[in-house]
Design an enzyme around this catalytic site. Sequence first.
Site, PDB file in Angstrom:
ATOM      1  N   ASP A 131       0.945  -1.112   0.037  1.00 34.79           N
ATOM      2  CA  ASP A 131      -0.037  -0.083   0.198  1.00 34.79           C
ATOM      3  C   ASP A 131       0.945   1.549   0.032  1.00 34.79           C
ATOM      4  O   ASP A 131       2.091   1.278   0.370  1.00 34.79           O
ATOM      5  CB  ASP A 131      -1.065   0.075   1.106  1.00 34.79           C
ATOM      6  CG  ASP A 131      -2.172   1.046   0.850  1.00 34.79           C
ATOM      7  OD1 ASP A 131      -2.324   1.377   0.149  1.00 34.79           O
ATOM      8  OD2 ASP A 131      -3.084   0.548   1.805  1.00 34.79           O
ATOM      9  N   GLU A 134      -5.438  -1.246  -6.865  1.00 38.01           N
ATOM     10  CA  GLU A 134      -6.596  -0.201  -6.776  1.00 38.01           C
ATOM     11  C   GLU A 134      -6.654   0.667  -7.748  1.00 38.01           C
ATOM     12  O   GLU A 134      -7.398   0.611  -8.817  1.00 38.01           O
ATOM     13  CB  GLU A 134      -6.178   0.234  -5.336  1.00 38.01           C
ATOM     14  CG  GLU A 134      -7.424   1.015  -4.835  1.00 38.01           C
ATOM     15  CD  GLU A 134      -7.006   1.880  -3.432  1.00 38.01           C
ATOM     16  OE1 GLU A 134      -8.093   1.996  -2.683  1.00 38.01           O
ATOM     17  OE2 GLU A 134      -6.023   2.065  -3.132  1.00 38.01           O
ATOM     18  N   GLU A 183     -13.555   2.369  -0.116  1.00 34.10           N
ATOM     19  CA  GLU A 183     -12.646   2.954   0.904  1.00 34.10           C
ATOM     20  C   GLU A 183     -12.944   4.533   1.127  1.00 34.10           C
ATOM     21  O   GLU A 183     -12.917   5.033   2.060  1.00 34.10           O
ATOM     22  CB  GLU A 183     -11.396   2.742   0.806  1.00 34.10           C
ATOM     23  CG  GLU A 183     -10.813   1.483   0.983  1.00 34.10           C
ATOM     24  CD  GLU A 183      -9.313   1.096   1.190  1.00 34.10           C
ATOM     25  OE1 GLU A 183      -8.695   2.183   1.447  1.00 34.10           O
ATOM     26  OE2 GLU A 183      -8.829   0.218   0.647  1.00 34.10           O
TER      27      GLU A 183
END
Length: 857
Positions: free
Chosen positions: A360, A409, A415
């Site tokens: 991430d 992503e 999110e």
Amino acid sequence: MRKTLVLAGVFALLSGALPAQAAAEIQAVTANVTHDPGNGTFSLTVQREGRTVVSPSPVGIRTAAADLTSGLREVSRSTRTVSENYRMTTGKRLDRTVRHTETRISIAGAGNARFDLVVRVADDGVAYRYELPEATDVLSEASAFSIPANANAWLMPYNPQHENRRFRTTAGGASAGEYGNPSLFEVGQDFVLLTESNVDGRYAGSSLRHTGGGVYQVQLKDQRVAGARIGPWRTVIVGDLATVTESTLVDDLAEPSRIADTSWIRPGKVAWSWLSEHSSPSDFERQKVYVDFAARNGWPYVLVDEGWSDKWVPELTRYARAKGVDILLWFHWNRLDTAAEREATLPLLQRWGVKGVKVDFMESDSQVRYQFYDAILADTAQRKLMINFHGSTIPHGLARTWPHLLTMEAVHGAEQLPLPDGNPIQPFTRNVVGSMDFTPVSLEVGPKVTSIGHEIALPVVFESGWTHFADKPEAYDRYPEALRFLDQVPTVWQQTELVNGYPGETAVFARRNGERWFVGGIAVGGARTMTAPLNFLGPGPWLVETIRDNGRSDVTRTSSRMSASDTLSVQVPANGGFAAVICPATEGRTTCYNSIPQVPATSLTITPTNSVTAKPGSTFEVTGSFTVNSIRPVMDVVLKPTAPEGWTVAGNPVTTRLLRQGEVLSGKWTVQVPVTARSGGFEVPIAAEYRVPDFPQVHVAKAVRGLVPLTGQAYVSDLPFDSATNGWGPVERDMSNGESGGGDGRPMSIAGTTYTKGIGVHAESEVVISLGGTCRAFTAKVGMDDETTSPGSSVFQVVGDGRVLQQSGVLRTGDAPLAFNVDITGVQVLSLKVTDGGDGKNFDHANWAEAHIACNA
């Protein structure tokens, strides 16, 4: 006089130079490369069926050695056909066929500086790239795309994590500024998607800068791209909306797979807790609930996001694998950004049995960050660890080159708690270029402005090799019919069809897995009737099970027999949707739903069950007995221990071809502790692995635990940690906590005094070390590190076997170091804890300077 080269699929190769009109009649998509001798520039025009969709647009490149954008001349050209067949592990369809016409135009500029313009033409678009004769630094490109100003456009303001909302405008009406790839335009009856392919660490990523009038300039995200020779493909996907949406051109242009054996790569559904309950990844017992949920619903994975602890992940992994579920773990990218960190961490994950990682916060399209992508993809492939990139760039074909990349992503996903109006844009833009980790199906988390039918359609409308579901088990259990459908939805597709839709309004997709078709439809705005013509089906009667909204209580499922000439019509509420499962209507078949596979009940007992104290050079004996408690037999059983790295085991694995209910497979082994064994806790897992239908391999394990006692004297920073948790970034050895990355601290300093040994932490933190009762004293100088720019405060604790042995008061930035001298006689497990001083953990960079342990010989 302008000179035009017409490129029109394979026919340009077979028929030689064709006039533009003839080429357009033969091939739907053509690319015209035009040279203007007046200023020595080259431009590219793209047409579809004779209609211009990209007007003459400049090509050229500027390097540190030469400006190759004007004053150019053509030196030579050659044409070939590119024919390839390849297989993916994810995507719109697994099996791919490539048929491109490639023309290489050798171009020279001032001083005879050269480059090759390589242009490919396919049925679904055009791409070009620059190839330089030798590696040099690239400063910029002339590359641009001229779109008719009145063309509808769906754009996303650029940010390096590619998570902004997409919106509708026109090509000329969009504000000047940067927009992210991919960008979609509607040019009359045609659609054009601009993006890039095959970008890696040899180059930098780019955005599209709108300079006015519908001209979109490629803007590199580095001012200087170092040592470049072959650039990425500037890619124009062209066709009707179905052609663009179903295109695999980005993957087709990427480099072939670098992984020969992909049998270990397994897409699938993932239970995921972070969005619905942010603190849950730090809770071992709560993660077991997600494992149990995944097991009973046939979901093969659980992702444990930010907050997991190495204290319990090995045990969670064993718990999950015995139920046919595998564990994936989240990492901040800077925990794995160096070769040393990856070499230390990835083998450990393998030993634990973890199957993949979510990496991430890369949030950059720079060449240096792309070199990180290259490195971690190679290293995870070597360790057979699958990977998911978050906070990332967009897909550039990496999933073809590295098929263990299951999803990325780069989307305004769940999110961000998005409003539904963006949902019918994503499948026509972002999801065209590769798997998209939207994390769908928010039933109770989020704004709850879409219908249940809309939410459950998303795993069909959106494609992702790993589909991480957004909500918690209890939420899904409250919608049992919706959950039954989710349990059926695969994440691997042999075929994808856009049934109907329009960006920003509706999207209806049909995807096939085996003999079953899955249909998902979503809409935004008011209630309506959605339709799905079934002409994608083959001959014969079909059983169609339609899942539609039933208020907010759940969905309902109805069955009917239909054919390829029929149209499925479904009434949907505002922001609604529907789903369907379609299978051959064979005699006696009443449902398209398959049963959910479960692993057989088994048991494993091991000895010793108490902790083992093992001195260097010693041996100890372990045993294991594996029993089948289910009526279903298991096959190809292997029972064996796995010793820590560098240790040895005497005795062979115990095996059997078939183990039936009540039968026992037992083994006994001797573990040799090397004389060089480091002190600290250890595990010797004993595992039974077996095969059973519907599961690739089931792994049932328990661990013999023990301790190599510490002897002599050592600094804590030189010892292995049983576990280490930290409030910001990793615990650092012999440096301050620094920032969020590993190894980014400074020399430790407390009230102006610098220390070369110790551990740097950030509240809340805990470092655990097994001692074995052989040590007598712990000493340290503790305090807040001087690197904090605002006042920090913390409390330091030394804990032995769960009992606080010494504790500081609140220490603040600038306070003199406090000396600890603690009697640890007989302590088995030592914990060094730092808590915040009561004002929150911000700026709480704390040091255990000169932390030292003295033990018996």
